[in-house]
Design a protein around this motif. Structure first.
Motif, PDB file in Angstrom:
ATOM      1  N   LYS A  70       5.450   5.677   2.361  1.00 25.80           N
ATOM      2  CA  LYS A  70       4.151   5.800   3.047  1.00 25.80           C
ATOM      3  C   LYS A  70       3.166   4.673   2.731  1.00 25.80           C
ATOM      4  N   GLY A  71       3.487   3.475   3.175  1.00 29.42           N
ATOM      5  CA  GLY A  71       2.550   2.372   3.007  1.00 29.42           C
ATOM      6  C   GLY A  71       2.057   1.878   4.347  1.00 29.42           C
ATOM      7  N   PHE A  72       1.423   0.732   4.343  1.00 30.15           N
ATOM      8  CA  PHE A  72       1.036   0.101   5.601  1.00 30.15           C
ATOM      9  C   PHE A  72       0.737  -1.373   5.358  1.00 30.15           C
ATOM     10  N   LEU A  73       0.789  -2.108   6.445  1.00 32.40           N
ATOM     11  CA  LEU A  73       0.418  -3.524   6.416  1.00 32.40           C
ATOM     12  C   LEU A  73      -0.553  -3.767   7.542  1.00 32.40           C
ATOM     13  N   GLU A  74      -1.481  -4.683   7.341  1.00 34.27           N
ATOM     14  CA  GLU A  74      -2.346  -5.086   8.441  1.00 34.27           C
ATOM     15  C   GLU A  74      -1.896  -6.454   8.908  1.00 34.27           C
ATOM     16  N   ILE A  75      -1.589  -6.542  10.200  1.00 33.99           N
ATOM     17  CA  ILE A  75      -1.128  -7.834  10.701  1.00 33.99           C
ATOM     18  C   ILE A  75      -2.195  -8.473  11.576  1.00 33.99           C
ATOM     19  N   ASP A  76      -2.150  -9.803  11.563  1.00 34.05           N
ATOM     20  CA  ASP A  76      -3.139 -10.600  12.271  1.00 34.05           C
ATOM     21  C   ASP A  76      -2.590 -10.904  13.663  1.00 34.05           C
ATOM     22  N   THR A  77      -3.172 -10.319  14.697  1.00 33.39           N
ATOM     23  CA  THR A  77      -2.659 -10.547  16.059  1.00 33.39           C
ATOM     24  C   THR A  77      -3.782 -11.103  16.936  1.00 33.39           C
ATOM     25  N   ASP A  78      -3.398 -11.473  18.154  1.00 33.54           N
ATOM     26  CA  ASP A  78      -4.400 -11.964  19.102  1.00 33.54           C
ATOM     27  C   ASP A  78      -5.480 -10.918  19.346  1.00 33.54           C
TER      28      ASP A  78
ATOM     29  N   ASN B  35       0.798  -1.229   0.000  1.00 38.80           N
ATOM     30  CA  ASN B  35       0.000   0.000   0.000  1.00 38.80           C
ATOM     31  C   ASN B  35       0.832   1.281   0.000  1.00 38.80           C
ATOM     32  N   CYS B  36       1.985   1.238  -0.685  1.00 40.57           N
ATOM     33  CA  CYS B  36       2.862   2.407  -0.724  1.00 40.57           C
ATOM     34  C   CYS B  36       2.546   3.300  -1.927  1.00 40.57           C
ATOM     35  N   THR B  37       3.028   4.536  -1.833  1.00 40.79           N
ATOM     36  CA  THR B  37       3.055   5.428  -2.982  1.00 40.79           C
ATOM     37  C   THR B  37       4.339   5.126  -3.759  1.00 40.79           C
ATOM     38  N   ILE B  38       4.220   4.967  -5.074  1.00 39.41           N
ATOM     39  CA  ILE B  38       5.411   4.776  -5.895  1.00 39.41           C
ATOM     40  C   ILE B  38       5.790   6.159  -6.425  1.00 39.41           C
ATOM     41  N   VAL B  39       7.031   6.574  -6.164  1.00 34.39           N
ATOM     42  CA  VAL B  39       7.411   7.940  -6.542  1.00 34.39           C
ATOM     43  C   VAL B  39       7.664   8.029  -8.053  1.00 34.39           C
ATOM     44  N   PRO B  40       7.482   9.232  -8.634  1.00 33.84           N
ATOM     45  CA  PRO B  40       7.713   9.357 -10.082  1.00 33.84           C
ATOM     46  C   PRO B  40       9.201   9.409 -10.457  1.00 33.84           C
ATOM     47  N   VAL B  41      10.042   9.892  -9.527  1.00 37.98           N
ATOM     48  CA  VAL B  41      11.484   9.945  -9.785  1.00 37.98           C
ATOM     49  C   VAL B  41      12.214   9.363  -8.585  1.00 37.98           C
ATOM     50  N   THR B  42      13.118   8.449  -8.849  1.00 40.00           N
ATOM     51  CA  THR B  42      13.883   7.873  -7.749  1.00 40.00           C
ATOM     52  C   THR B  42      15.343   7.834  -8.162  1.00 40.00           C
ATOM     53  N   LYS B  43      16.246   7.827  -7.191  1.00 41.41           N
ATOM     54  CA  LYS B  43      17.665   7.788  -7.558  1.00 41.41           C
ATOM     55  C   LYS B  43      18.437   6.917  -6.570  1.00 41.41           C
ATOM     56  N   PHE B  44      19.640   6.561  -6.976  1.00 41.28           N
ATOM     57  CA  PHE B  44      20.519   5.775  -6.112  1.00 41.28           C
ATOM     58  C   PHE B  44      21.557   6.676  -5.447  1.00 41.28           C
ATOM     59  N   ASP B  45      22.005   6.267  -4.275  1.00 43.97           N
ATOM     60  CA  ASP B  45      23.037   7.005  -3.564  1.00 43.97           C
ATOM     61  C   ASP B  45      24.140   6.053  -3.117  1.00 43.97           C
TER      62      ASP B  45
END
Ligand SMILES: [Zn+2]
Lengths: 104, 486
Positions: free
Chosen positions: B102-110, B67-77
């Motif tokens: 900025k994503g998220f995950l839903e985890i299954d907990t007690d 569930n992340c935003t994929i950026v339009p420009v990315t670079k390596f460092d």
């Protein structure tokens, strides 16, 4: 000009040990370099993306296909010390081994 | 002492690309040392890296799945450090423009589903391996096969509140990677590695104090992860009570987990990012990511655990607990669904068999579901269960047949025919057997007639014994009651 603290930090990051005399020399030189950046900063760069140079073509990516690479004799031509399949280097002691006694 | 546990995770996964991140050397695990090297991954002067397009694709798939935003420009460092496992003197990574944010995950907990936010996912290369010799040579050996292996680093917000939830979070990443088929996430082989940042928020009156953050390294299994975090909570509680150290005074330290003592020990002080002297990688241009391409990548996403969970509840009407167990492995979930297509009865019954019988078999034989299904396809399980329902075999017989199906790689029908295992459900022949059992146990029959109805189960057992378990249980019971009335 820069202060001694900043210079010390730069020398630490560069893993450089210098004499007191050299330090004064570097302080002067690094100061001049930084002054030059101050000059560059005066130019108006609004609207210019710092990561995109002029005439940037889309980045070229490589197809994920493997090619034949080095064989052992290739490696021997450039490696300082290559024995029985391994590069050999002076022994590295892992941090946690080194610091084992420091804890508690 | 009133406190909250605060955990954030940095997870590294090795990607299953054909080649390394920035060169065309093969990317596989193990093998003879230093056999997959070239000028780029050995850092020879003048060699230029070119990014692997599959690395970028996999990073986008992982980002979308989380569930992340994929950026339009990315670079390596470049992340600079000096160590023999990285011959260039720097690692190619991403600093301030990671590919996913900025994503998220839903985890299954007690405590039900919990949302863990993801700060970023970035691409980088792995280092080689140093092998420390114990001999007197004073030398270390270096194997650079792993140098340049593509990695994703997934960084969470400190949203995790217990060691169990931390394990659930990393397991959830592992499941997603496996569903996407982009990493095999084997913690023992190091294709999934996790560092955790942990500290406590201690509440005293209306004040909240944050203890120093500890980054724990060297957790090589989920078990180790849980043990390390549990140890660290105790240690930090103790440290707070005796020394009252605060995050704002001490900052962050690194501790390594030790399997032997199940504890953590202090390592060198954590390098700040300034010490790595990050700067843009001049040999690689920024990558422009076309939003239309990202859209098209969405269609390549398989059904992910979270979606599957929802559908399994709606479509198959299974309880939460069963769904959780089936979804642990995408292949297991697939096996279940395929068996349901063949089976005419309740899906819950298939779930029971897949979870219990197949689960036990996989454990006992140390095999994967993929290996299992080569000998016992899901249709065979469906067929076996159909035969129980139609009364050809009893549930107990089915378990024996099931073992034989695995051992011999045959269909239920073949085994039933070959071994003459057909259930006896012919009224007349069963009647003869029941009569014989009653004749042999006159005292028990007497007891029954005197009102001791619980002896019925003993008599049932005798019928089963006489037929070696092949008597139709329901019919036997009816016949027993019928003949005892006489
Ligand atoms: Zn290479």
């Amino acid at each position: 000009m820069i202060d001694d603290k900043t210079l010390d930090e730069i020398l630490f990051l560069g893993r450089l040990d210098v004499s007191r005399e050299e330090k004064e020399k570097f302080k002067d030189q690094v100061g001049k370099i930084l002054d030059y950046f101050d000059l560059l900063k005066q130019y108006d760069t609004t609207g210019v993306d710092p990561d995109l140079g002029e005439g940037l073509k889309p980045s070229v990516l490589r197809e994920d296909k493997s090619k034949v690479t080095f064989n052992e004799s290739d490696i021997e031509t450039f490696a300082v010390d290559f024995k029985r399949g391994f590069f050999t280097v002076p022994r590295i002691v892992e941090d946690f081994l080194e610091n084992r006694d420091e804890d508690e | 002492m009133k406190y909250d546990v605060v955990i954030g995770c940095e997870v590294h996964v090795q990607l299953l690309t054909e080649t390394k991140a920035f060169c065309s050397c093969r990317n596989t695990f193990g093998g003879e040392p230093n056999t997959r090297l070239c000028p780029v991954c050995t850092g020879l002067p003048g060699a230029l890296p070119v990014a692997n397009q599959t690395l970028v694709e996999y990073a986008v798939l992982a980002g979308l799945a989380m569930n992340c935003t994929i950026v339009p420009v990315t670079k390596f460092d470049r992340k600079n450090y000096i160590y023999p496992d990285m011959p260039k003197g720097y690692q190619i990574s991403q600093f301030d423009m990671p590919i996913c944010e900025k994503g998220f995950l839903e985890i299954d907990t007690d405590g039900g589903l919990k949302k863990i936010r993801i700060i970023r996912i970035h691409m980088e290369e792995d280092a080689g391996k140093n092998i420390h010799t114990e001999d007197r040579s004073g030398l270390s050996h270096v194997d650079l096969n792993r140098a340049g292996t593509p990695l994703l680093e997934i960084v969470s917000e400190p949203d995790i509140r217990s060691p169990d939830d931390a394990v659930a979070y990393v397991q959830s990443i592992k499941h997603i990677m496996e569903y996407l088929k982009i990493s095999d996430c084997n913690m023992e082989e190091g294709s999934l590695r996790c560092d955790a940042n942990i500290n406590l928020w201690v509440y005293e009156g209306d004040k909240k104090y944050a203890t120093p953050i500890v980054e724990i390294k060297n957790m090589n299994s989920f078990k180790a992860m849980k043990a390390a975090l549990e140890y660290e909570i105790l240690r930090q509680k103790e440290e707070w009570t005796t020394k009252r150290l605060l995050l704002k005074d001490v900052g962050k330290v690194t501790r390594g987990y030790q399997e032997k003592t199940q504890s953590t020990i202090l390592q060198r002080h954590k390098e700040e990012s300034a010490e790595y002297r990050y700067f843009p990688e001049p040999d690689l241009k920024p990558i422009l990511i076309d939003p239309a391409w990202v859209e098209s990548m969405k269609s390549r996403l398989p059904e992910l655990p979270a979606q599957k969970r929802k559908r399994f509840a709606e479509e198959w009407g299974l309880p939460e607990l069963d769904i959780g167990k089936l979804l642990v492995d995408a292949e297991l979930a697939h096996y279940f669904e395929a068996a349901c297509k063949e089976y005419k009865g309740e899906p819950k019954k298939v779930a029971n068999w897949v979870i219990t019988e197949i689960g036990n078999m996989l454990n006992k034989e140390s095999i994967t579901i993929i290996q299992f299904r080569e000998k016992v396809p899901p249709e065979s399980l469906g067929e076996l269960l159909n035969r129980i329902d139609s009364g050809v075999i009893s549930g107990k017989m089915a378990k024996g047949i099931f073992s034989d199906m695995w051992a011999e790689g045959k269909t239920p029908e073949q085994i039933i025919n070959e071994k003459g295992l057909k259930q006896i459900d012919d009224q007349e022949s069963l009647k003869d057997i029941v009569r014989e059992v009653l004749d042999q146990n006159p005292k028990t029959v007497e007891d029954y007639k005197n009102g001791k109805e619980n002896v019925l189960s003993f008599l049932m057992g005798q019928v089963m014994k006489a037929t070696r378990g092949k008597a139709n249980p329901r019919l036997s019971q009816d016949l027993l009651k019928e003949l005892l009335q006489k």
